[in-house]
Scaffold this motif. Structure first.
Motif, PDB file in Angstrom:
ATOM      1  N   TYR A 185       0.862  -1.237  -0.001  1.00  0.00           N
ATOM      2  CA  TYR A 185      -0.033   0.108  -0.027  1.00  0.00           C
ATOM      3  C   TYR A 185       0.921   1.265  -0.117  1.00  0.00           C
ATOM      4  CZ  TYR A 185      -3.908  -2.865   0.952  1.00  0.00           C
ATOM      5  OH  TYR A 185      -5.053  -3.972   0.681  1.00  0.00           O
ATOM      6  N   GLY A 242      -2.631   6.000   4.677  1.00  0.00           N
ATOM      7  CA  GLY A 242      -2.960   5.501   3.186  1.00  0.00           C
ATOM      8  C   GLY A 242      -3.311   6.634   2.261  1.00  0.00           C
ATOM      9  N   HIS A 274      -5.024   6.269  -0.465  1.00  0.00           N
ATOM     10  CA  HIS A 274      -6.350   6.006  -0.655  1.00  0.00           C
ATOM     11  C   HIS A 274      -7.413   6.490   0.345  1.00  0.00           C
ATOM     12  CE1 HIS A 274      -5.509   2.509   1.741  1.00  0.00           C
ATOM     13  NE2 HIS A 274      -6.786   2.105   2.018  1.00  0.00           N
ATOM     14  N   ASN A 323      -4.659  -2.019  -5.506  1.00  0.00           N
ATOM     15  CA  ASN A 323      -4.258  -0.901  -4.524  1.00  0.00           C
ATOM     16  C   ASN A 323      -3.464   0.320  -5.346  1.00  0.00           C
ATOM     17  OD1 ASN A 323      -1.539  -1.972  -4.775  1.00  0.00           O
ATOM     18  ND2 ASN A 323      -1.657  -3.049  -2.588  1.00  0.00           N
TER      19      ASN A 323
END
Length: 196
Positions: free
Chosen positions: A102, A118, A120, A144
């Protein structure tokens, strides 16, 4: 292995007080014409409860060398100088890849993991606000590296459990979103069964 005689143990008791382990070992080996190590003599002393009188503490009246000195007594060659940064320092906004693959972004200074978040999650939060407690943001297509907002799906920990148990996370975001709806159905069915 050396088996000690009563005479050898008595001698250790006589010479131990006030002497270092090295001195005791040399004296013992010389007297009995042996070649035992300091480690063995030390272990023997401990086994028979023979003390040297030195316990590593300052005796009454002894003054430690660093009395009245605050902190370190001086910088050494590995000390950080004011303004210097460690070799692995990176600025806020830098990216790194975790062991799980990640991408994380540095969001604040410090030396702990909460200084990174993260990528995202940051993208999702930019449009939706903070991730609610007990929820995760997942990649709908399982990739990812796909940070498209339509690919980022908010799920509760309960939904995540059901998604994983039933292999409902697919390689297509729309199918995974359908999987989330199915997870909600499973959850409601389970709650009804518990209630009846």
């Amino acid at each position: 292995m050396h088996f000690y005689t009563a005479e050898e143990i008595e001698y250790l008791k006589e010479v131990a007080l006030g002497r270092s382990n090295k001195e005791i070992t040399e004296m013992f080996n010389k007297k009995f014409k042996l070649n035992l190590s300091e480690k063995i003599i030390s272990a023997t002393r401990k086994r028979y409860g023979i003390k040297t009188g030195s316990d590593g503490r300052f005796g009454k009246g002894n003054i430690p060398f660093n009395k009245d000195k605050k902190g370190l007594t001086g910088a050494n060659k590995t000390s950080f100088k004011k303004g210097n940064k460690p070799h692995n320092w990176v600025p806020i906004g830098s990216e790194r890849i975790t062991k799980d693959g990640y991408i994380q972004i540095k969001i604040q200074e410090g030396k702990f993991q909460h200084n990174w978040k993260g990528k995202h999650i940051l993208i999702w939060e930019e449009s939706n606000g903070p991730v609610p407690k007990g929820h995760n943001v997942i990649f709908g297509d399982g990739n990812n590296r796909n940070f498209d907002l339509d690919n980022l799906i908010l799920v509760s920990k309960k939904q995540m459990l059901i998604l994983n148990r039933n292999s409902l996370i697919q390689n297509d975001a729309e199918l995974t979103k359908t999987g989330v709806l199915i997870a909600d159905l499973y959850s409601k069915i389970s709650d009804r069964k518990k209630g009846s």
